[in-house]
Design an enzyme around this catalytic site. Structure first.
Site, PDB file in Angstrom:
ATOM      1  N   HIS A  78       0.904  -1.174   0.040  1.00 17.83           N
ATOM      2  CA  HIS A  78       0.038  -0.144   0.096  1.00 17.83           C
ATOM      3  C   HIS A  78       0.934   1.094  -0.136  1.00 17.83           C
ATOM      4  O   HIS A  78       0.349   2.238  -0.272  1.00 17.83           O
ATOM      5  CB  HIS A  78      -0.860  -0.085   1.124  1.00 17.83           C
ATOM      6  CG  HIS A  78      -0.460   0.468   2.317  1.00 17.83           C
ATOM      7  ND1 HIS A  78      -0.279  -0.377   3.336  1.00 17.83           N
ATOM      8  CD2 HIS A  78      -0.238   1.564   3.044  1.00 17.83           C
ATOM      9  CE1 HIS A  78       0.203   0.153   4.475  1.00 17.83           C
ATOM     10  NE2 HIS A  78      -0.066   1.409   4.348  1.00 17.83           N
ATOM     11  N   ASP A 131      -0.270  -7.591   1.760  1.00 20.04           N
ATOM     12  CA  ASP A 131       0.180  -6.186   1.645  1.00 20.04           C
ATOM     13  C   ASP A 131       1.980  -6.233   1.737  1.00 20.04           C
ATOM     14  O   ASP A 131       2.226  -5.867   2.684  1.00 20.04           O
ATOM     15  CB  ASP A 131      -0.289  -5.422   2.715  1.00 20.04           C
ATOM     16  CG  ASP A 131      -0.093  -3.983   2.686  1.00 20.04           C
ATOM     17  OD1 ASP A 131       0.414  -3.595   1.721  1.00 20.04           O
ATOM     18  OD2 ASP A 131      -0.270  -3.098   3.635  1.00 20.04           O
ATOM     19  N   SER A 228       3.898   2.514   8.356  1.00 18.76           N
ATOM     20  CA  SER A 228       3.845   1.221   7.339  1.00 18.76           C
ATOM     21  C   SER A 228       4.876   0.819   6.602  1.00 18.76           C
ATOM     22  O   SER A 228       5.767   1.691   6.043  1.00 18.76           O
ATOM     23  CB  SER A 228       2.677   1.784   6.489  1.00 18.76           C
ATOM     24  OG  SER A 228       1.233   2.017   6.966  1.00 18.76           O
ATOM     25  N   GLY A 229       4.917  -0.279   6.358  1.00 20.13           N
ATOM     26  CA  GLY A 229       6.079  -0.954   5.674  1.00 20.13           C
ATOM     27  C   GLY A 229       6.987  -1.118   6.484  1.00 20.13           C
ATOM     28  O   GLY A 229       7.977  -2.160   6.106  1.00 20.13           O
TER      29      GLY A 229
HETATM   30  C1  4AZ Z   1      -1.649   3.320   8.723  1.00 17.51           C
HETATM   31  O1  4AZ Z   1      -2.543   4.007   8.234  1.00 17.51           O
HETATM   32  C2  4AZ Z   1      -1.546   2.452   9.947  1.00 17.51           C
HETATM   33  N1  4AZ Z   1      -2.363   0.532  14.491  1.00 17.51           N
HETATM   34  C3  4AZ Z   1      -0.562   1.493  10.159  1.00 17.51           C
HETATM   35  C4  4AZ Z   1      -0.622   0.685  11.312  1.00 17.51           C
HETATM   36  C5  4AZ Z   1      -1.802   0.891  12.004  1.00 17.51           C
HETATM   37  C6  4AZ Z   1      -3.105   1.780  11.821  1.00 17.51           C
HETATM   38  C7  4AZ Z   1      -2.698   2.507  10.581  1.00 17.51           C
HETATM   39  C8  4AZ Z   1      -1.759  -0.005  13.162  1.00 17.51           C
HETATM   40  O2  4AZ Z   1      -0.620   3.475   7.980  1.00 17.51           O
END
Ligand code: 4AZ
Length: 271
Positions: A78, A131, A228-229
């Site tokens: 993503h 993902d 993320s990632g």
């Molecule tokens: C995000 O939106 C995201 N609490 C990443 C991790 C988590 C929630 C949202 C986990 O990138």
């Protein structure tokens, strides 16, 4: 994921003054409940960057990643969507991986251009299944940067295992992005618990095949937007990639990760 930090930043960059989605209430300080780490403690943790897309104040950081081979960085699928980047990744000429650096605004370590990207064709943006994506670096890193991945059956996947998640993401759930790398300890949770937390809804559906979840029963320690990632590590091996969840650090809504053994299986199956 769909309401990712990166996407919000991308929106903010193209459309002036869009208010960030109302921040979830976090029960403690991520990377919620976390602490600063030196890059020498986690040399496999990298930042994905495009100053062109995300601005220079945080060195263009928009996602995390993990070095899984001398020229290979693992991240979330993503993170490379057009939704996040505003264009396909091959049209982002300044897409880079920042290695050997904890403090984003320092000149520690190096910034390595990305030579190629590969997004898991099984990635499903509606359920969040599958993902993960790979980046090929323009120059190889020493083997000392590489973290091994835990394969299927590794004891590191057992519920209750202590793990740590690393990143430069939101530390409060209110948009307080870290300037320097942080980590927070979490525990691997059972598939039964994760399935109950995310039975299927607008945010995604927990599927044990390609996901695992981790956190604390009472919340307070979690990944958040901007993480993320990035890597989830247990027993010195990579077991997950930060993927999604509802809010950050909330009791009953643990963080969801792409399962490391799903990734190794997908790769050895000839992906
Ligand atoms: C995000 O939106 C995201 N609490 C990443 C991790 C988590 C929630 C949202 C986990 O990138």
């Amino acid at each position: 994921m769909r309401r990712s930090f990166a996407r919000l930043l991308a929106l903010a960059a193209t459309t002036a003054a869009i208010p960030l989605a109302s921040p979830p209430t976090a029960t403690a300080d991520v990377v919620i409940g976390g602490h600063p780490v030196e890059i020498s403690q986690a040399p496999w943790t990298v930042a994905l960057s495009s100053r062109d897309r995300f601005g220079g104040t945080r060195a263009g950081q928009f996602c995390g990643g993990a070095v899984v081979g001398p020229s290979t960085v693992l991240t979330a699928a993503h993170c490379l969507t057009e939704d996040v980047l505003g264009a396909p990744p091959e049209r982002i000429p300044d897409l880079k991986v920042i290695v050997g650096r904890a403090e984003l605004q320092s000149n520690q370590g190096s910034e390595i251009p990305v030579r190629g990207t590969w997004v898991n064709p099984e990635y499903n943006a509606y359920t969040n299944a599958g993902d993960f994506a790979l980046l090929t670096l323009a120059e190889p890193l020493p083997q000392s940067f590489v973290i091994p991945m835990a394969g299927a059956g590794d004891p590191a996947y057992e519920p209750g295992t202590g793990a740590a998640v690393y990143g430069w993401g939101d530390t409060t759930g209110a948009g307080d992005y870290a300037k320097s790398l942080r980590a927070t300890p979490v525990h691997v949770l059972s598939d039964a618990l994760c399935g109950k937390a995310y039975p299927g809804g607008a945010e995604g559906t927990y599927t044990a095949d390609s996901m695992l979840c981790a956190g604390e029963l009472h919340g307070g320690r979690d990944a958040c937007q901007g993480d993320s990632g990035g890597p989830l590590v247990a027993q010195g091996k990579l077991i997950g990639v930060v993927s999604w969840g509802i809010g950050c650090g909330l009791a009953g809504s643990p963080g969801v990760y792409t399962r490391g053994s799903y990734i190794t299986r997908a790769l050895t199956a000839g992906g």
